[in-house]
Design an enzyme around this catalytic site. Structure first.
Site, PDB file in Angstrom:
ATOM      1  N   TYR A   1       3.060  10.177  -3.993  1.00 23.18           N
ATOM      2  CA  TYR A   1       2.652  10.975  -5.140  1.00 23.18           C
ATOM      3  C   TYR A   1       3.822  11.828  -5.642  1.00 23.18           C
ATOM      4  O   TYR A   1       4.154  12.865  -5.059  1.00 23.18           O
ATOM      5  CB  TYR A   1       1.469  11.878  -4.797  1.00 23.18           C
TER       6      TYR A   1
ATOM      7  N   HIS B   1      -1.187   3.636   4.185  1.00 24.22           N
ATOM      8  CA  HIS B   1      -1.355   3.682   2.736  1.00 24.22           C
ATOM      9  C   HIS B   1      -1.090   2.318   2.109  1.00 24.22           C
ATOM     10  O   HIS B   1       0.049   1.828   2.121  1.00 24.22           O
ATOM     11  CB  HIS B   1      -0.393   4.716   2.151  1.00 24.22           C
TER      12      HIS B   1
END
Length: 320
Positions: free
Chosen positions: A54, A140
């Site tokens: 992010y 992830h």
């Protein structure tokens, strides 16, 4: 607060997703990012999710700074492994268009689900967050990396959990099939399911969610607005990070109309629908302003008429 699996790690009913303060799609200034996290805290949020992905580490840095003065025992943080951030001075003059974040492309993402990659990623995340421990670690998006993730990354996380270095481990993905494999074939505590159990997509309903209940795996429900189409009273124009296909937009319009007949807004129904499933432990919602956080918390707290779900089923707008 609710416990993740059989661990001692707890999360609040509403979780904060930090991709927005990592400048997903558009830049957010430092003060706005700080106020957004502060508003989440004031609304009772005690679970905060982030990832190196992010904003090329920006979300982790901002989240850590915003939580720095809070008692560490009073909140839970999850971050993710699988993408290492590698310095890239030659692209620093560009923007991170590939990742979709409005930040300088001064690093590149390198897939790495090796045991060493897990350790390096966690060390870097701890540094960016300014924390001495991370409560929950998620693999992830291992979509194209099943073998390395299950043979190297998962055992590394299993060992870190056994040593007490991390409190809970799991996997976060935008699909349910591989999550189902992890639930059936490993000893994870939680899955972060993004976008596959929503008002518009219940594809995880028949297999993954029952398996989670059977195995005692907690579901962190994310992507519940499907990238924005369900986030506003009138359906938006983004669905799963792309322009919404017209048939899906038309279906969202019909769902919104049914909601209005029951005095319910579309985003309120989107959150309530997910939160009511017994496999779901928390609903993780991103925000880029304090106002969005306060709205989401207020909507989730509102009572919902049971008749709404019956009508949506009767109209063929929900799967049974």
């Amino acid at each position: 607060m609710r416990r993740l699996g059989s661990t001692q790690v707890t999360v609040s009913r509403l979780g904060f997703g930090s991709s927005g303060i990592g400048n997903l799609y558009r830049a957010v200034d430092e003060e706005t990012a700080h106020r957004t996290v502060e508003a989440a805290w004031q609304a009772g949020v005690r679970y905060f999710d982030t990832a190196p992905h992010y904003g090329l580490g920006l979300a982790e840095r901002r989240l850590g700074a915003a939580l720095a003065e809070r008692p560490r025992a009073e909140y839970t943080v999850s971050t993710k492994v699988g993408r290492l951030l590698v310095s890239s001075p030659q692209t620093a003059h560009l923007r991170d268009e590939e990742g979709g974040f409005d930040v300088p492309a001064d690093h590149v993402r390198q897939w790495d689900f090796s045991a060493e990659g897990v350790r390096r990623s966690l060390e870097s995340s701890l540094d960016r967050l300014g924390l001495d421990r991370i409560d929950v670690v998620l693999l992830h998006d291992p979509d194209e990396h099943w073998r390395q993730a299950v043979e190297q990354a998962y055992p590394a996380l299993h060992d870190l959990r056994a040593q007490g270095v991390v409190g809970a481990i799991g996997v976060g993905m935008n699909q349910w099939r591989m999550l189902h494999r992890f639930v059936r074939e490993t000893d994870i505590d939680t899955v972060m399911l993004a976008g596959r159990y929503t008002l518009l997509d219940q594809s995880a309903q028949d297999h993954l969610l029952p398996a989670c209940r059977e195995r005692g795996v907690s579901v962190l429900a994310a992507g519940i607005f499907n990238s924005g189409v369900l986030a506003t009273e009138q359906p938006g124009r983004m669905y799963d990070y792309r322009p919404v296909p017209q048939p899906i937009h038309d279906r969202a319009v019909r769902i919104a109309a049914t909601c209005r007949r029951h005095g319910v807004s579309l985003p309120q129904a989107a959150m309530a629908f997910v939160a009511r499933h017994p496999a779901v432990t928390t609903v993780v919602v991103g925000a880029t302003s304090a106002e969005q956080v306060r709205r989401n918390a207020e909507l989730l707290a509102r009572p919902m008429p049971d008749a709404l779900w019956a009508d949506l089923l009767a109209e063929g707008l929900l799967s049974s």
